[in-house]
Design a protein around this motif. Structure first.
Motif, PDB file in Angstrom:
ATOM      1  N   SER A  16       0.831  -1.212   0.000  1.00 60.28           N
ATOM      2  CA  SER A  16       0.000   0.000   0.000  1.00 60.28           C
ATOM      3  C   SER A  16       0.869   1.266   0.000  1.00 60.28           C
ATOM      4  O   SER A  16       0.483   2.274  -0.593  1.00 60.28           O
ATOM      5  CB  SER A  16      -0.980   0.009   1.174  1.00 60.28           C
ATOM      6  OG  SER A  16      -0.319   0.197   2.406  1.00 60.28           O
ATOM      7  N   VAL A  17       2.036   1.210   0.633  1.00 59.91           N
ATOM      8  CA  VAL A  17       2.966   2.342   0.574  1.00 59.91           C
ATOM      9  C   VAL A  17       3.449   2.524  -0.863  1.00 59.91           C
ATOM     10  O   VAL A  17       3.529   3.649  -1.371  1.00 59.91           O
ATOM     11  CB  VAL A  17       4.148   2.146   1.548  1.00 59.91           C
ATOM     12  CG1 VAL A  17       5.175   3.263   1.390  1.00 59.91           C
ATOM     13  CG2 VAL A  17       3.656   2.066   2.990  1.00 59.91           C
ATOM     14  N   ALA A  18       3.731   1.417  -1.547  1.00 53.75           N
ATOM     15  CA  ALA A  18       4.159   1.478  -2.949  1.00 53.75           C
ATOM     16  C   ALA A  18       3.091   2.127  -3.823  1.00 53.75           C
ATOM     17  O   ALA A  18       3.408   2.920  -4.719  1.00 53.75           O
ATOM     18  CB  ALA A  18       4.477   0.068  -3.452  1.00 53.75           C
ATOM     19  N   ARG A 136       1.610   1.703  12.893  1.00 51.19           N
ATOM     20  CA  ARG A 136       0.827   1.947  14.107  1.00 51.19           C
ATOM     21  C   ARG A 136       0.019   3.217  13.894  1.00 51.19           C
ATOM     22  O   ARG A 136      -0.164   3.661  12.779  1.00 51.19           O
ATOM     23  CB  ARG A 136       1.748   2.093  15.324  1.00 51.19           C
ATOM     24  CG  ARG A 136       2.458   0.842  15.726  1.00 51.19           C
ATOM     25  CD  ARG A 136       1.545  -0.069  16.504  1.00 51.19           C
ATOM     26  NE  ARG A 136       2.336  -1.181  17.027  1.00 51.19           N
ATOM     27  CZ  ARG A 136       1.887  -2.383  17.173  1.00 51.19           C
ATOM     28  NH1 ARG A 136       0.657  -2.680  16.852  1.00 51.19           N
ATOM     29  NH2 ARG A 136       2.650  -3.329  17.656  1.00 51.19           N
ATOM     30  N   GLY A 137      -0.421   3.843  14.963  1.00 53.34           N
ATOM     31  CA  GLY A 137      -1.310   4.993  14.912  1.00 53.34           C
ATOM     32  C   GLY A 137      -0.887   6.134  14.005  1.00 53.34           C
ATOM     33  O   GLY A 137      -1.710   6.753  13.363  1.00 53.34           O
ATOM     34  N   GLY A 138       0.411   6.426  13.912  1.00 48.07           N
ATOM     35  CA  GLY A 138       0.873   7.547  13.107  1.00 48.07           C
ATOM     36  C   GLY A 138       1.294   7.183  11.704  1.00 48.07           C
ATOM     37  O   GLY A 138       1.991   7.945  11.047  1.00 48.07           O
ATOM     38  N   ARG A 139       0.851   6.023  11.208  1.00 42.96           N
ATOM     39  CA  ARG A 139       1.347   5.560   9.912  1.00 42.96           C
ATOM     40  C   ARG A 139       0.958   6.482   8.768  1.00 42.96           C
ATOM     41  O   ARG A 139       1.706   6.611   7.806  1.00 42.96           O
ATOM     42  CB  ARG A 139       0.924   4.136   9.641  1.00 42.96           C
ATOM     43  CG  ARG A 139      -0.529   3.976   9.295  1.00 42.96           C
ATOM     44  CD  ARG A 139      -0.830   2.530   8.932  1.00 42.96           C
ATOM     45  NE  ARG A 139      -2.248   2.321   8.821  1.00 42.96           N
ATOM     46  CZ  ARG A 139      -3.002   1.750   9.744  1.00 42.96           C
ATOM     47  NH1 ARG A 139      -2.457   1.324  10.853  1.00 42.96           N
ATOM     48  NH2 ARG A 139      -4.287   1.612   9.554  1.00 42.96           N
ATOM     49  N   GLY A 140      -0.200   7.134   8.849  1.00 45.63           N
ATOM     50  CA  GLY A 140      -0.595   8.063   7.790  1.00 45.63           C
ATOM     51  C   GLY A 140       0.418   9.168   7.617  1.00 45.63           C
ATOM     52  O   GLY A 140       0.786   9.531   6.492  1.00 45.63           O
ATOM     53  N   LYS A 141       0.899   9.695   8.718  1.00 41.43           N
ATOM     54  CA  LYS A 141       1.915  10.748   8.685  1.00 41.43           C
ATOM     55  C   LYS A 141       3.236  10.192   8.152  1.00 41.43           C
ATOM     56  O   LYS A 141       3.892  10.824   7.326  1.00 41.43           O
ATOM     57  CB  LYS A 141       2.109  11.317  10.091  1.00 41.43           C
ATOM     58  CG  LYS A 141       3.135  12.427  10.167  1.00 41.43           C
ATOM     59  CD  LYS A 141       3.204  12.995  11.583  1.00 41.43           C
ATOM     60  CE  LYS A 141       4.229  14.083  11.660  1.00 41.43           C
ATOM     61  NZ  LYS A 141       5.408  13.717  12.428  1.00 41.43           N
ATOM     62  N   ASP A 142       3.622   8.992   8.623  1.00 40.40           N
ATOM     63  CA  ASP A 142       4.859   8.360   8.142  1.00 40.40           C
ATOM     64  C   ASP A 142       4.812   8.142   6.630  1.00 40.40           C
ATOM     65  O   ASP A 142       5.777   8.415   5.925  1.00 40.40           O
ATOM     66  CB  ASP A 142       5.092   7.007   8.826  1.00 40.40           C
ATOM     67  CG  ASP A 142       5.598   7.118  10.253  1.00 40.40           C
ATOM     68  OD1 ASP A 142       5.826   8.235  10.735  1.00 40.40           O
ATOM     69  OD2 ASP A 142       5.773   6.050  10.875  1.00 40.40           O
ATOM     70  N   ILE A 143       3.683   7.640   6.133  1.00 39.51           N
ATOM     71  CA  ILE A 143       3.540   7.375   4.701  1.00 39.51           C
ATOM     72  C   ILE A 143       3.606   8.674   3.918  1.00 39.51           C
ATOM     73  O   ILE A 143       4.308   8.776   2.912  1.00 39.51           O
ATOM     74  CB  ILE A 143       2.236   6.610   4.403  1.00 39.51           C
ATOM     75  CG1 ILE A 143       2.295   5.196   4.990  1.00 39.51           C
ATOM     76  CG2 ILE A 143       1.967   6.554   2.899  1.00 39.51           C
ATOM     77  CD1 ILE A 143       0.970   4.460   4.991  1.00 39.51           C
ATOM     78  N   SER A 144       2.892   9.688   4.379  1.00 35.82           N
ATOM     79  CA  SER A 144       2.892  10.981   3.706  1.00 35.82           C
ATOM     80  C   SER A 144       4.299  11.578   3.638  1.00 35.82           C
ATOM     81  O   SER A 144       4.716  12.087   2.590  1.00 35.82           O
ATOM     82  CB  SER A 144       1.936  11.929   4.421  1.00 35.82           C
ATOM     83  OG  SER A 144       1.934  13.187   3.808  1.00 35.82           O
ATOM     84  N   GLU A 145       5.025  11.507   4.746  1.00 34.91           N
ATOM     85  CA  GLU A 145       6.392  12.048   4.775  1.00 34.91           C
ATOM     86  C   GLU A 145       7.311  11.275   3.839  1.00 34.91           C
ATOM     87  O   GLU A 145       8.132  11.862   3.131  1.00 34.91           O
ATOM     88  CB  GLU A 145       6.943  12.031   6.198  1.00 34.91           C
ATOM     89  CG  GLU A 145       6.306  13.080   7.093  1.00 34.91           C
ATOM     90  CD  GLU A 145       6.743  12.989   8.548  1.00 34.91           C
ATOM     91  OE1 GLU A 145       7.554  12.097   8.902  1.00 34.91           O
ATOM     92  OE2 GLU A 145       6.270  13.812   9.343  1.00 34.91           O
ATOM     93  N   LEU A 146       7.170   9.951   3.802  1.00 33.64           N
ATOM     94  CA  LEU A 146       7.990   9.133   2.914  1.00 33.64           C
ATOM     95  C   LEU A 146       7.688   9.466   1.452  1.00 33.64           C
ATOM     96  O   LEU A 146       8.605   9.639   0.642  1.00 33.64           O
ATOM     97  CB  LEU A 146       7.748   7.643   3.174  1.00 33.64           C
ATOM     98  CG  LEU A 146       8.534   6.701   2.262  1.00 33.64           C
ATOM     99  CD1 LEU A 146       9.965   6.551   2.756  1.00 33.64           C
ATOM    100  CD2 LEU A 146       7.859   5.357   2.164  1.00 33.64           C
ATOM    101  N   VAL A 147       6.419   9.572   1.107  1.00 31.26           N
ATOM    102  CA  VAL A 147       6.014   9.883  -0.267  1.00 31.26           C
ATOM    103  C   VAL A 147       6.567  11.255  -0.678  1.00 31.26           C
ATOM    104  O   VAL A 147       7.112  11.399  -1.784  1.00 31.26           O
ATOM    105  CB  VAL A 147       4.478   9.828  -0.419  1.00 31.26           C
ATOM    106  CG1 VAL A 147       4.021  10.432  -1.727  1.00 31.26           C
ATOM    107  CG2 VAL A 147       3.990   8.376  -0.284  1.00 31.26           C
ATOM    108  N   GLN A 148       6.458  12.241   0.177  1.00 27.09           N
ATOM    109  CA  GLN A 148       6.984  13.572  -0.137  1.00 27.09           C
ATOM    110  C   GLN A 148       8.507  13.517  -0.323  1.00 27.09           C
ATOM    111  O   GLN A 148       9.048  14.093  -1.268  1.00 27.09           O
ATOM    112  CB  GLN A 148       6.621  14.576   0.971  1.00 27.09           C
ATOM    113  CG  GLN A 148       5.156  14.931   1.009  1.00 27.09           C
ATOM    114  CD  GLN A 148       4.666  15.508  -0.307  1.00 27.09           C
ATOM    115  OE1 GLN A 148       5.324  16.322  -0.947  1.00 27.09           O
ATOM    116  NE2 GLN A 148       3.502  15.058  -0.737  1.00 27.09           N
TER     117      GLN A 148
END
Length: 154
Positions: A16-18, A136-148
């Motif tokens: 899903s991150v991909a 975990r709970g903050g994964r949306g933020k982690d994914i967004s930061e990685l994508v950016q």
């Protein structure tokens, strides 16, 4: 630019991150394909002899993003074996990310990234960036930061 996102994912988290990365990179004008590393049968954390159903060919890509989960505080054995079997990453720009379940330091994220970097560099690849997504709970933020972060690399 032709970008390959090569992913090993068992639970679909890493995949899903991909998909998020693909969406952002396509919007930036790149041609992006997601390809899966898949194994024949179950792979245990200490597996050495791994049989693959699918080993993506990376030669047609200018840049490659490798994604893998962390297994037993290390890089997933299937991704490790896949990277070891790639003949060359010469002249390829590389980014690597891992997903993991535990939010604490020393739970394998940095170790897995280090293993990926070392394997890619040993094949002649140039590491452009890395990232860790904690599932975990903050994964949306982690994914967004990685994508950016990764969208600025290519």
């Amino acid at each position: 630019m032709e970008i390959g996102i090569i992913v090993y994912s068992q639970t679909e988290h890493t995949y899903s991150v991909a998909e998020n990365l693909q969406e952002k990179l396509v919007a930036a004008g790149h041609t992006v394909n997601i390809e899966r590393v898949t194994t024949a049968g179950e792979v245990k954390s200490n597996s050495k002899d791994i049989n693959f159903k699918n080993k993506p060919d990376i030669q047609g890509y200018d840049s490659i993003i490798f994604g893998s989960p962390v297994h037993a505080f290390n890089l997933a054995p299937a991704m490790k074996a896949y990277l070891e079997q790639i003949p060359s990453l010469q002249d390829k720009k590389i980014a690597c990310y891992v997903t993991k379940g535990l939010p604490f330091h020393r739970t394998g994220g940095n170790q897995a990234i280090s293993q990926m970097k070392k394997l890619c560099q040993s094949k002649g690849g140039t590491i452009m960036g890395t990232g860790i997504v904690v599932w975990r709970g903050g994964r949306g933020k982690d994914i967004s930061e990685l994508v950016q972060k990764f969208s600025r690399l290519f």
